[in-house]
Design a protein around this motif. Structure first.
Motif, PDB file in Angstrom:
ATOM      1  N   PHE A 130       0.711  -1.078  -0.079  1.00  0.00           N
ATOM      2  CA  PHE A 130      -0.032  -0.089   0.024  1.00  0.00           C
ATOM      3  C   PHE A 130       0.892   1.294   0.071  1.00  0.00           C
ATOM      4  O   PHE A 130       0.538   2.278  -0.473  1.00  0.00           O
ATOM      5  CB  PHE A 130      -0.985   0.004   1.189  1.00  0.00           C
ATOM      6  N   GLU A 190       0.291   0.414  -9.618  1.00  0.00           N
ATOM      7  CA  GLU A 190      -0.945   0.828 -10.226  1.00  0.00           C
ATOM      8  C   GLU A 190      -2.158   0.505  -9.376  1.00  0.00           C
ATOM      9  O   GLU A 190      -2.212  -0.697  -8.943  1.00  0.00           O
ATOM     10  CB  GLU A 190      -0.979   0.259 -11.618  1.00  0.00           C
ATOM     11  N   SER A 191      -3.099   1.342  -9.481  1.00  0.00           N
ATOM     12  CA  SER A 191      -4.458   0.879  -8.791  1.00  0.00           C
ATOM     13  C   SER A 191      -5.547   1.878  -9.441  1.00  0.00           C
ATOM     14  O   SER A 191      -5.144   2.813 -10.280  1.00  0.00           O
ATOM     15  CB  SER A 191      -4.384   1.168  -7.102  1.00  0.00           C
ATOM     16  N   LYS A 192      -6.771   1.295  -9.169  1.00  0.00           N
ATOM     17  CA  LYS A 192      -7.924   2.146  -9.691  1.00  0.00           C
ATOM     18  C   LYS A 192      -8.326   3.065  -8.998  1.00  0.00           C
ATOM     19  O   LYS A 192      -9.087   2.910  -7.951  1.00  0.00           O
ATOM     20  CB  LYS A 192      -9.261   1.132 -10.254  1.00  0.00           C
ATOM     21  N   LYS A 193      -7.733   4.273  -8.942  1.00  0.00           N
ATOM     22  CA  LYS A 193      -7.905   5.424  -7.794  1.00  0.00           C
ATOM     23  C   LYS A 193      -9.286   5.861  -7.868  1.00  0.00           C
ATOM     24  O   LYS A 193      -9.623   6.302  -9.218  1.00  0.00           O
ATOM     25  CB  LYS A 193      -6.879   6.362  -7.822  1.00  0.00           C
ATOM     26  N   GLU A 225      -7.681  11.019  -4.356  1.00  0.00           N
ATOM     27  CA  GLU A 225      -6.371  11.164  -3.700  1.00  0.00           C
ATOM     28  C   GLU A 225      -6.170  12.716  -3.251  1.00  0.00           C
ATOM     29  O   GLU A 225      -6.805  13.762  -3.777  1.00  0.00           O
ATOM     30  CB  GLU A 225      -5.428  10.750  -5.094  1.00  0.00           C
ATOM     31  N   PHE A 275      -8.832   3.772  -3.446  1.00  0.00           N
ATOM     32  CA  PHE A 275      -8.666   2.828  -4.745  1.00  0.00           C
ATOM     33  C   PHE A 275      -9.434   1.612  -4.424  1.00  0.00           C
ATOM     34  O   PHE A 275     -10.040   1.262  -3.502  1.00  0.00           O
ATOM     35  CB  PHE A 275      -7.292   2.336  -5.112  1.00  0.00           C
ATOM     36  N   ASN A 276     -10.054   1.235  -5.732  1.00  0.00           N
ATOM     37  CA  ASN A 276     -10.859  -0.233  -5.809  1.00  0.00           C
ATOM     38  C   ASN A 276     -10.029  -1.527  -5.324  1.00  0.00           C
ATOM     39  O   ASN A 276      -8.775  -1.513  -5.803  1.00  0.00           O
ATOM     40  CB  ASN A 276     -11.324  -0.484  -7.028  1.00  0.00           C
ATOM     41  N   ASP A 277     -10.704  -2.124  -4.363  1.00  0.00           N
ATOM     42  CA  ASP A 277     -10.051  -3.382  -3.996  1.00  0.00           C
ATOM     43  C   ASP A 277     -10.153  -4.281  -5.251  1.00  0.00           C
ATOM     44  O   ASP A 277     -10.712  -4.370  -6.147  1.00  0.00           O
ATOM     45  CB  ASP A 277     -10.843  -4.012  -2.884  1.00  0.00           C
ATOM     46  N   LEU A 278      -9.113  -5.076  -5.329  1.00  0.00           N
ATOM     47  CA  LEU A 278      -8.555  -5.924  -6.390  1.00  0.00           C
ATOM     48  C   LEU A 278      -9.366  -7.117  -6.261  1.00  0.00           C
ATOM     49  O   LEU A 278      -9.787  -7.811  -7.333  1.00  0.00           O
ATOM     50  CB  LEU A 278      -7.308  -6.540  -6.022  1.00  0.00           C
ATOM     51  N   ILE A 309       1.407   1.551  -3.746  1.00  0.00           N
ATOM     52  CA  ILE A 309       0.411   2.026  -4.253  1.00  0.00           C
ATOM     53  C   ILE A 309       0.162   3.623  -4.080  1.00  0.00           C
ATOM     54  O   ILE A 309      -0.181   4.360  -5.187  1.00  0.00           O
ATOM     55  CB  ILE A 309      -1.174   1.347  -3.803  1.00  0.00           C
ATOM     56  N   HIS A 335      -5.955   0.231   6.712  1.00  0.00           N
ATOM     57  CA  HIS A 335      -6.646   0.815   5.539  1.00  0.00           C
ATOM     58  C   HIS A 335      -8.063   0.651   5.886  1.00  0.00           C
ATOM     59  O   HIS A 335      -8.491  -0.378   6.775  1.00  0.00           O
ATOM     60  CB  HIS A 335      -6.451  -0.108   4.271  1.00  0.00           C
TER      61      HIS A 335
END
Ligand code: AMP
Ligand code: ZN
Length: 116
Positions: A5, A14-17, A20, A27-30, A8, A99
């Motif tokens: 984290f 990379e993450s789907k933020k 920020e 960001f979206n959980d995997l 990230i 988190h």
């Protein structure tokens, strides 16, 4: 730096933020367990809630403000949501960087499943 984290937050992974600012990233959980499953993470590394020094607790209020903003932006402030932060072994905490899971978009199970 090996904390996923932190990486990230620093942009090395990379993450789907979805949000920020200078203190927090969301960001979206995997592996989502609900239509919305967002992780809200302070950029500063704390292992869990019990590792935040008393004089830095304003980060918790900030995270709650961010959760409120995200819920309004994405519209699930109207339908409801759940906030979870795992802490330590019995909780099943996998990532040792503080988190908050924000779950929304469906009726979430009640707590009976925990009573086993
Ligand atoms: P916890 O069990 O509370 O530590 O939850 C850790 C969460 O982080 C799990 O829901 C994972 O699916 C999620 N996760 C782990 N790695 C990533 C990643 N690279 N991007 C997004 N979510 C992740
Ligand atoms: Zn970290």
């Amino acid at each position: 730096m090996s904390c996923i984290f932190c990486m990230i937050a620093g942009g090395q992974i990379e993450s789907k933020k979805v949000y920020e600012d200078e203190k927090v990233v969301a960001f979206n959980d995997l592996n989502p367990v609900a239509p919305y499953h967002i992780l809200v993470v302070p950029k500063k590394h704390y292992e869990s809630v019990i590792d935040i020094p008393e004089n830095e607790m304003e980060i918790v209020a900030h995270i709650h403000n961010v959760i409120k903003k995200i819920s309004k932006d994405l519209g699930f402030d109207k339908t409801g949501f759940r906030v979870i932060t795992n802490c330590g072994e019995d909780s099943g905490q996998e990532v040792k960087h503080l988190h908050y899971h924000v779950l929304a978009g469906k009726k979430l199970p009640n707590y009976e499943a925990l009573d086993k």
